[in-house]
Every structure is written in structure tokens, then in C-alpha cells.
Enzyme design. Structure first.
Site, short mmCIF file in Angstrom:
data_model
loop_
_atom_site.label_atom_id
_atom_site.label_comp_id
_atom_site.label_asym_id
_atom_site.label_seq_id
_atom_site.Cartn_x
_atom_site.Cartn_y
_atom_site.Cartn_z
N ASP A 16 -23.85 -19.35 34.89
CA ASP A 16 -23.37 -19.88 33.61
C ASP A 16 -23.43 -18.78 32.54
OD1 ASP A 16 -22.60 -21.55 31.57
OD2 ASP A 16 -24.22 -22.99 31.83
N ASP A 17 -22.27 -18.37 32.04
CA ASP A 17 -22.19 -17.36 30.97
C ASP A 17 -22.69 -15.99 31.42
OD1 ASP A 17 -21.27 -19.42 29.38
OD2 ASP A 17 -22.59 -18.99 27.70
N ARG A 58 -15.45 -25.38 35.25
CA ARG A 58 -15.96 -26.34 36.22
C ARG A 58 -14.87 -27.32 36.65
NH1 ARG A 58 -20.06 -24.22 33.89
NH2 ARG A 58 -22.12 -24.25 34.86
N LYS A 111 -25.96 -28.16 36.76
CA LYS A 111 -25.18 -28.58 35.59
C LYS A 111 -23.87 -29.24 35.98
CE LYS A 111 -22.82 -26.23 31.70
NZ LYS A 111 -22.81 -25.00 30.88
N HIS A 202 -27.08 -18.81 30.52
CA HIS A 202 -26.62 -19.37 29.24
C HIS A 202 -27.79 -19.41 28.24
CE1 HIS A 202 -24.87 -22.20 26.37
NE2 HIS A 202 -23.75 -22.27 27.08
N ASP A 306 -18.84 -18.78 35.45
CA ASP A 306 -17.85 -19.66 34.82
C ASP A 306 -17.08 -19.01 33.68
OD1 ASP A 306 -19.88 -19.63 32.92
OD2 ASP A 306 -20.07 -21.80 32.79
N ASN A 307 -17.57 -17.92 33.14
CA ASN A 307 -16.83 -17.18 32.10
C ASN A 307 -17.50 -15.84 31.88
OD1 ASN A 307 -18.20 -19.79 30.30
ND2 ASN A 307 -19.02 -17.74 29.95
N LYS A 375 -16.49 -14.56 26.54
CA LYS A 375 -16.30 -15.99 26.71
C LYS A 375 -15.44 -16.52 25.55
CE LYS A 375 -19.14 -20.21 26.38
NZ LYS A 375 -20.54 -20.71 26.29
#
Length: 539
Positions: A16-17, A58, A111, A202, A306-307, A375
């Protein structure tokens, strides 16, 4: 025939991130032996793309569709009727549903972030979208010590996080191991699909002291020197072409030599690195469990983010509280009842439960080396992700590189082909759109590439299309820019003025795609954000 010999198990791991070049096998400083093991014994993709933001990525990853098609164009906010509904659409199939219909057991640890209502179960909850078992959080971010919306199946279990020593990254990993151990006891002859969805790294910067200590001094050289060193390693690995120059340091980021609070700045990045490190430790425990049961060789493991790295800064004081609560409620106290102080303040220490920080633009600029932006944006820094595929029975095991440009909509078709599963034409008796992507198995094996196709992106009015070597991209208040990605993947030489006809052709193709997929015009997006009381990320 046992799953050790037949259809593969599938382990899909999402960070995540996390930026393009943070982990060791993509040039970074973070110690990631578990991911390195997968990379050296599998295949790495050099041009795999996400969709620049948590929820949309996602949604696309799990459905094989673009996020706008499935109701998650921005985040899990309900902006209906004029905006996106924020709930994962019922008019699509998830990879869990596709696998379950093919006889797989399906598990999710981590998540979700694809449902508007995070307290009362609705049709967008994971247990109602194909997952037999679920442990994790419904919201997008929060304390790693006391996360909100912590759920097992459909029951809130936030009280479990009150136990001393409880930490979310560890809980995600440990629960995944429990799922696999119980699968071996109860359904050993069936294959499984496990979605391992971490919230690390994140914000907030929460990490174990011993993990942070592993990076003492590692980032003291500062972002300028470390960006150069990362590029050198990326070129040596063959991931980045030596002819692509490093993007200049973001003009809003000071030169390291001009930074006053260098020790504090280095501690922010050390804490971020510790978050990734702890995630890798957990992945290692999951891999050990698979190896102990003899399942690892016939498990398709996919890892990605995810980014791109997140440039969001938290001002000290009330500004930080306002920033955080625009997205998620803030846990006001620690388990011991001490106040939680948000904000990127050099007087505070990142890592413990009592502080709540981000690592900010300066270090995100390092995370996304060698690319531009972050992001939210769809320049290469916002959408480029590491992508590792490991499947000894079905893929090369030599650590090779795959250079085929691909994106999230390709993951479901890839898993479906490996699993011998069929993407349905209907769900609950209603027709659903076919998957937008293609299987990557042949490309990962070096046996061929997908037919020529365009790749598309849109997020918050940031737009892009890639056709072969050409990428047309713009920011939400900017003009179209055109880059020859084969010669200039770091997007420094805008060729729009040289090829106006190509700009017009690609812009028209993007608009046709946007109309077909239900992209809401950026002007309406601005209105939606303003109605919520905050604007789009500022450049």
C-alpha cells in the site's frame, strides 16, 4: 490429483503506497529477503502499471475492469447520483468469485477499502464478493496499533487490537498463515486463492523500534545521493535503460545539504523502510508455511503495489488533524490512554503509537526513482509498480525480466488462465462486462506478447493513454504531453509539439475509452471534492 500436481494455488500480495524502487530487487535500500527470493526465482516485470490510488487499484485488480466501470473512480465515498457510488459494483465478477466457482477456497487477510458502509455489511463487503474467510479493515488507512473497522468475517473485532504488542502488519501476516494452516487441515486437496493485502507502508509512520534501528544511518546521505545510487542499481539490474536520465529533484524539495533537520528527516525514511521490512518478514512466514506443506512450487505468487510513493505531507498541529480526518477518523489516544499527536513535526519521533506522520514529498521523490510525480498522478511515478511473479511449476525460475507493458486489468485473466477458471458472462442472473485485460502467462514465460493494445488511465482528472512506444498524459489542469517511452520513460522530453496529429489521435482514443467506461469529467470531480470540504492534491 492433489493441488501440488494440478491447478496452482494463488497468492496475490499487495503493498500500500509503496514506490517503484523501494525494495531491494528494484534498486532500493530496504532489506526484503522474502521478496528477493521470489524475484530471483521468478520473473520481474519492468513496465507494469497500477491506477495511481488505493481504492481504484484494488477495484481494477480484483475485477479485471477499469475502476470507473465498477463504481470506484476515486475512493469509497458515496458521490451518487452524479459521482461514483463508492461501493464495488454488483455488475462485475471478482477474482475470488471466479476462483471459488472453479473449486478454490478463497481467503483475504488485510485491507478491503471497497465499500461505503464500513460498519454494517453490505453487498460490497468481501464476504459477499467471493471470499470464504476475511480478516482485515474496511477503511483505507489508520493506526497500525489500533485500527478502526477491524473485522473478522462480518463481526467487528477492534477490541482484539487492545492487547499489548498487537500490530496490524503482523496480524495480517499471522492470520494469513493461520488460514493456510487450517486450509491444509480442512481442504488440503483443494487449491486456494489468498489475497494478502497489507496497509504497509501507507501513512501513518508506525513501526517496531527494532525494525527502525536496522536502518540507523542508512538514509543519512539524503535523497539527492540516494536517488543517484538507486538509478545506478536499477540500470545494473536491467530494469531501467541507461539512456533514460534521472528526473531532476522535485523543485519543491530542498537540496539535502540545505535541510536543517536532517536527522529527523532520515528517521522518517528509516521508519518507512521499517514498515516495508516488517511486511517482508510476514511474507517470509507465509512462504515458509507454503514450503512446509509442499505447496510453494505450485503456487502462483504475485506481488505489486497499489500506487506510487505518496507525497502527502501532514502539517503540524490542527492542520494535520484536518488532513487526516478528511479521509479517516483519527484514533485520539493510545492503548495506554496517551494522546496521539498528528503532524510532521521535527519535535516528534516517527514510529510509536503516540505520533501520526507521513514521510512526505521529499522521500516519495526517492521512492519513485527515477520517475516523475506520485500517487494521484498518472505520470510514470504515480502508476509504475514493481511486479514479481513466482511459480516454479509454471514460470521461469531464473530471475528474468519481462518488459511487456501491462496493467491491473491483466491480473485477473492471468490468474484465471493459471487456475483453469472461466470469467462468467453473468452474475446473479444479470449480464456483466467481460474482463478488459489479457492473460500475461505467455509474456511472463517469454513466449510472446499480447496483441497490440492501448493502455488507459484516469484519476481525479489526470489522464493518460499508452499506445506502443507513445504515451499521452496530462495533469488535471494541464495540457496533453506526449512522450516516447522507449527513448524517454522518465518523461523529460515532451514531443507533443512535434506530433500534433498523434496527440489528436490518442486524445480521441482516450475520450472514446472514457465515455465507454463511465469516466466522470474532471470538472465534476472538482465539484465533488469541494462538496466534501477539501480540494484535489495540489501540485
Amino acid at each position: 490429483m492433489s493441488p501440488r500436481e494440478g491447478r496452482p494455488d494463488v497468492l496475490l500480495i499487495l503493498a500500500d503506497d509503496m514506490g517503484f524502487s523501494d525494495i531491494t530487487s528494484y534498486g532500493g535500500e530496504v532489506r526484503t529477503p522474502s521478496l528477493d527470493r521470489l524475484a530471483t526465482g521468478g520473473v520481474r516485470m519492468t513496465q507494469f502499471y497500477n491506477t495511481a490510488r488505493c481504492s481504484p487499484s484494488r477495484a481494477s485488480l480484483l475485477t479485471g475492469l477499469h475502476p470507473h466501470q465498477v463504481g470506484i473512480g476515486i475512493l469509497n465515498f458515496d458521490d451518487a447520483p452524479d459521482g461514483y457510488p463508492g461501493n464495488l459494483s454488483e455488475e462485475c465478477a471478482t477474482v475470488a468469485e471466479v476462483c471459488r466457482d472453479a473449486g478454490y477456497a478463497t481467503y483475504l487477510s488485510g485491507k478491503w477499502h471497497l465499500a461505503v458502509d464500513m460498519e454494517t455489511p453490505n453487498p460490497a463487503w468481501p464476504t459477499r464478493r467471493g471470499f470464504d474467510r476475511f480478516f482485515g479493515t474496511l477503511e483505507g488507512a489508520g493506526s497500525f496499533y489500533r485500527p478502526r473497522t477491524l473485522v473478522r468475517q462480518e463481526t467487528n473485532i477492534e477490541h482484539e487490537a487492545e492487547e499489548p504488542g498487537w500490530f496490524y502488519t503482523d496480524a495480517i501476516s499471522d492470520t494469513a498463515v493461520e488460514f493456510l494452516a487450517e486450509h491444509e487441515q480442512q481442504r488440503a486437496d483443494d487449491p486456494f486463492f489468498l489475497f494478502l493485502a497489507y496497509t504497509a507502508p501507507h501513512w501513518p509512520l508506525h513501526a517496531h523500534e527494532e525494525d527502525i534501528a536496522r536502518y540507523a544511518g542508512r538514509f543519512d546521505a539524503g535523497w539527492d545521493q540516494l536517488r543517484e545510487e538507486r538509478l545506478e542499481r536499477l540500470v545494473k539490474e536491467g530494469i531501467i535503460d541507461a539512456s533514460w536520465p534521472l528526473t531532476p529533484r522535485d523543485e519543491r524539495v530542498p537540496a539535502w545539504e540545505d535541510v536543517v533537520d536532517r536527522e529527523w528527516e532520515a528517521s522518517r525514511m528509516a521508519t518507512y523502510a521499517a514498515q516495508v521490512d516488517r511486511m517482508d518478514q510476514g511474507i517470509g512466514r507465509v512462504l515458509d508455511q507454503l514450503e512446509a506443506t509442499g505447496r510453494l512450487d505450485n503456487t502462483l505468487v504475485v506481488f505489486l503495489s497499489d500506487n506510487g510513493g505518496c507525497a502527502e505531507e501532514m502539517p503540524p498541529g490542527d492542520g494535520a488533524r484536518e488532513f487526516v480526518t478528511a479521509f479517516v477518523p483519527l484514533q485520539e489516544t493510545t492503548r495506554e490512554g496517551e494522546p496521539v499527536v498528528p503532524g510532521n513535526d521535527p519535535a516528534l519521533t516517527p514510529g510509536p503509537e503516540s505520533t501520526y506522520m507521513s514521510y512526505g514529498r521529499s522521500w516519495a521523490n526517492l521512492s519513485n526513482t527515477p520517475f516523475r510525480e506520485y500517487k494521484h498522478w498518472v505520470h510514470e511515478g504515480g502508476i509504475s509498480t514493481p511486479f514479481i511473479a513466482h511459480w516454479p511449476v509454471g514460470l521461469p525460475t531464473d530471475g528474468s525480466l519481462c518488459t511487456v507493458p501491462s496493467q491491473l486489468v491483466d491480473v485477473l485473466p492471468t490468474i484465471a488462465e493459471a487456475a483453469g477458471a472461466r470469467y462468467p458472462a453473468q452474475r446473479n442472473g444479470a449480464a456483466i462486462p467481460g474482463a478488459e485485460g489479457v492473460s500475461l502467462l505467455a509474456a511472463l514465460r517469454g513466449e510472446g506478447t499480447p496483441d497490440d493494445r492501448d493502455l488507459f488511465w484516469e484519476h481525479e482528472g489526470n489522464c493518460a493513454v499508452r499506445r506502443g512506444r507513445w504515451k499521452l498524459v496530462k495533469k488535471y489542469r494541464g495540457e496533453w504531453e506526449l512522450y516516447d517511452i522507449e527513448a524517454d520513460r522518465t518523461e523529460l522530453d515532451d514531443r507533443a509539439g512535434d506530433h500534433p496529429d498523434l496527440v489528436a489521435t490518442l486524445a480521441e482514443a482516450w475520450q472514446v475509452w472514457a465515455d465507454r467506461c463511465g469516466v466522470i469529467p474532471r470538472e465534476r470531480v472538482l465539484e465533488i471534492y469541494a462538496a466534501r470540504g477539501h480540494g484535489l492534491p495540489e501540485e
